[in-house]
Write a protein that holds these residues in place. Structure first.
Motif, mmCIF file in Angstrom:
data_model
loop_
_atom_site.group_PDB
_atom_site.id
_atom_site.type_symbol
_atom_site.label_atom_id
_atom_site.label_comp_id
_atom_site.label_asym_id
_atom_site.label_seq_id
_atom_site.Cartn_x
_atom_site.Cartn_y
_atom_site.Cartn_z
ATOM 1 N N THR A 384 -25.898 -55.932 -27.891
ATOM 2 C CA THR A 384 -25.654 -57.345 -27.128
ATOM 3 C C THR A 384 -24.327 -57.729 -27.227
ATOM 4 O O THR A 384 -23.418 -57.695 -28.040
ATOM 5 N N LEU A 385 -23.942 -57.747 -25.819
ATOM 6 C CA LEU A 385 -22.690 -58.027 -25.634
ATOM 7 C C LEU A 385 -22.380 -59.556 -25.601
ATOM 8 O O LEU A 385 -22.896 -60.310 -25.164
ATOM 9 N N LEU A 400 -21.520 -59.611 -18.331
ATOM 10 C CA LEU A 400 -20.402 -58.848 -19.147
ATOM 11 C C LEU A 400 -20.535 -57.419 -18.996
ATOM 12 O O LEU A 400 -19.644 -56.678 -19.214
ATOM 13 N N TRP A 401 -21.876 -57.007 -18.805
ATOM 14 C CA TRP A 401 -22.028 -55.447 -18.704
ATOM 15 C C TRP A 401 -21.694 -54.967 -17.363
ATOM 16 O O TRP A 401 -20.770 -53.854 -17.538
ATOM 17 N N GLN A 425 -27.488 -59.290 -23.329
ATOM 18 C CA GLN A 425 -26.314 -60.187 -23.338
ATOM 19 C C GLN A 425 -26.523 -61.600 -23.876
ATOM 20 O O GLN A 425 -27.623 -62.393 -23.727
ATOM 21 N N VAL A 462 -28.039 -59.004 -15.028
ATOM 22 C CA VAL A 462 -28.657 -59.861 -16.198
ATOM 23 C C VAL A 462 -29.602 -60.649 -15.805
ATOM 24 O O VAL A 462 -29.550 -61.518 -14.947
#
Length: 512
Positions: A384-385, A400-401, A425, A462
């Protein structure tokens, strides 16, 4: 035989003319007992099938900490199948053990057979405890390993693989499991790790830690130096104390650790912190012993860390340690406390797998940058970012990814493999990859790293950005530590499990 009859006139049995390919095809359709009967038909057939039989049933085997099981390992190590055995797994199941289990186990009107099984249940539990407390288990494993000259991999696990192909029973069980059930009417118990410092939990943790050290000690005593140590746990995990190497053991296990090229670990952060001196202040250090342990693995090429039960802050300390370059000079402690863990370079690291935790993009980028010269494969599973403070408010709707993959592409990495699965995320539902057969997973292999990373950045999405109930950072996102059956390691394990394991003995349903 008539005197005029020569040996050339004697007709060979029909089986002698059957091509080996046909024999192997026939054997592939048989159950294990039927296969054993075929090998018993004559010496010729047994000889023809020996290599195939050895590869299928004696390349990889699973045993457990009971005298019956470990004696089988010793016997195999002294047999003609010893050269075939390349992968030994020590499984963590143990006999039905707590004293309360015996309350009213038998009654006055029970049969003699039930009373015998009750006695056997208690005796098995006592024998298991004695095997561990006296060190006899270490001695038996060491005796066997000293004769396994082709051993490449040692493993520790808490589950049975479901990849058995030959029989209707789909599991590869540890040697001796079926015999134990027949003698006691009980199933072996696997350790379970759960949150909460109960007595049961502490017993489980102690058993796991003792088993891990015992395997290392046995390897050292045997002079055995396999290149791979796989700790793959589905229902339990190792805490920081597992990695404490007592001074009286250091000289024994040091050659084992320095020879390791591959290490898989399933971890938890349930252990208390150790206070250390970072050169300036006294700080609480989580996973102190883990970092000390990893520092001894100077030749490591493949490292896998799965954080099954962990607090985000605890995991961050480990990943931050992994991301830092080795210092040019060692800091001088200002207190009697032990020095803070010193980062090391792992100059041969080619593959890194990280799973089941939450972290920031910056930490992952720093890790990739540190190992850029040698890193060839990176795998992230159930990561998980979270939002870095530099990105602004946590509610900011940023993929974020996608940003991570673009930043990764700027490092001039020379990767040949990228594996991403079940990513998440913070404050979102799922991370998916468009145009992937399984939207939750994406793998790439090739030589054009920049093109591969661009594909990841362009395809990652996402799902849903629900408004959080509050914007305060918390550790509640740590839902990535669930004990689901389909872990990333399962695919790799199944590849190896196809080799199978079995035995010529009466206990050949109990195979690893």
């Amino acid at each position: 035989m008539d005197a005029s009859t020569t040996l050339s006139d004697v007709t060979e049995p029909p089986l002698f003319s059957v091509p080996i390919e046909v024999l192997l095809q026939i054997a592939s359709d048989l159950t294990t007992p039927e296969y054993g009967n075929l090998r018993l038909t004559c010496k010729y057939i047994e000889g023809q099938l020996l290599n195939s039989f050895s590869r299928e049933f004696f390349t990889k085997r699973q045993f457990m900490f009971t005298e019956f099981s470990l004696q089988a390992l010793v016997d195999i190590s002294e047999s003609r199948f010893s050269p075939s055995l390349r992968h030994v797994i020590i499984s963590l199941e143990r006999p039905f053990a707590t004293p309360s289990n015996y309350t009213n186990f038998t009654a006055f009107n029970d049969t003699t057979e039930k009373r015998q099984k009750s006695n056997c249940t208690l005796q098995e539990s006592i024998d298991h405890s004695m095997l561990l407390s006296t060190g006899q288990g270490v001695e038996m494993i060491a005796h066997a390993l000293s004769s396994l000259n082709n051993l490449e991999t040692i493993g520790m696990r808490d589950f049975y693989s479901h990849s058995r192909r030959r029989d209707s029973i789909r599991q590869w069980r540890s040697y001796g499991v079926r015999t134990y059930f027949e003698n006691t009417d009980h199933r072996m118990e696997f350790p379970q790790t759960y949150i909460g410092a109960t007595n049961g939990f502490r017993d489980q943790a102690s058993y796991l830690n003792q088993s891990f050290l015992n395997i290392l000690r046995a390897l050292g005593k045997a002079g055995s130096q396999p290149t791979t140590f796989e700790v793959i746990l589905r229902h339990s995990s190792l805490n920081d104390s597992a990695f404490y190497i007592p001074k009286w053991v250091e000289s024994t296990v040091h050659p084992v650790l320095t020879n390791l090229r591959t290490l898989f670990l399933d971890l938890n952060s349930t252990e208390a912190e150790v206070w250390v001196d970072d050169g300036t202040n006294a700080v609480a250090c989580t996973n102190y012993r883990l970092t000390q342990f990893l520092s001894k693995l100077s030749r490591l090429e493949h490292l896998r860390l799965n954080f099954r039960i962990s607090d985000r802050e605890v995991t961050q300390q480990v990943l931050l340690w992994l991301s830092k370059p080795a210092p040019a000079t060692m800091p001088s402690p200002s207190t009697p406390l032990p020095p803070a863990p010193i980062a090391i370079d792992f100059p041969n690291l080619r593959r890194l797998d990280i799973g089941m935790t939450s972290t920031t993009s910056k930490i992952l980028i720093d890790i990739a940058r540190k190992f850029q010269p040698t890193l060839r494969v990176i795998s992230l599973h159930k990561i998980t970012l979270t939002h870095d403070d530099s990105l602004g408010a946590p509610r900011q709707k940023v993929n974020l990814w996608a940003s991570f993959f673009r930043e990764l592409s700027r490092l001039n990495l020379n990767l040949t493999g990228i594996n991403m699965s079940e990513l998440n995320q913070l404050y979102s539902r799922n991370v998916i990859f468009r145009d992937s057969r399984n939207p939750r997973k994406r793998n790439w292999g090739g030589t054009n790293t920049q093109s591969g990373l661009k594909d990841f950045a362009d395809s990652v999405e996402v799902e849903d950005f629900p408004e959080p109930k509050n914007s305060v950072h918390s550790n509640e996102e740590e839902d990535t530590n669930s004990d689901e059956e389909e872990e990333e390691e399962e695919a790799e394990e199944d590849e190896d499990e196809e080799e199978g394991t079995s035995s010529e003995s009466d206990d050949n349903d109990d195979n690893a």
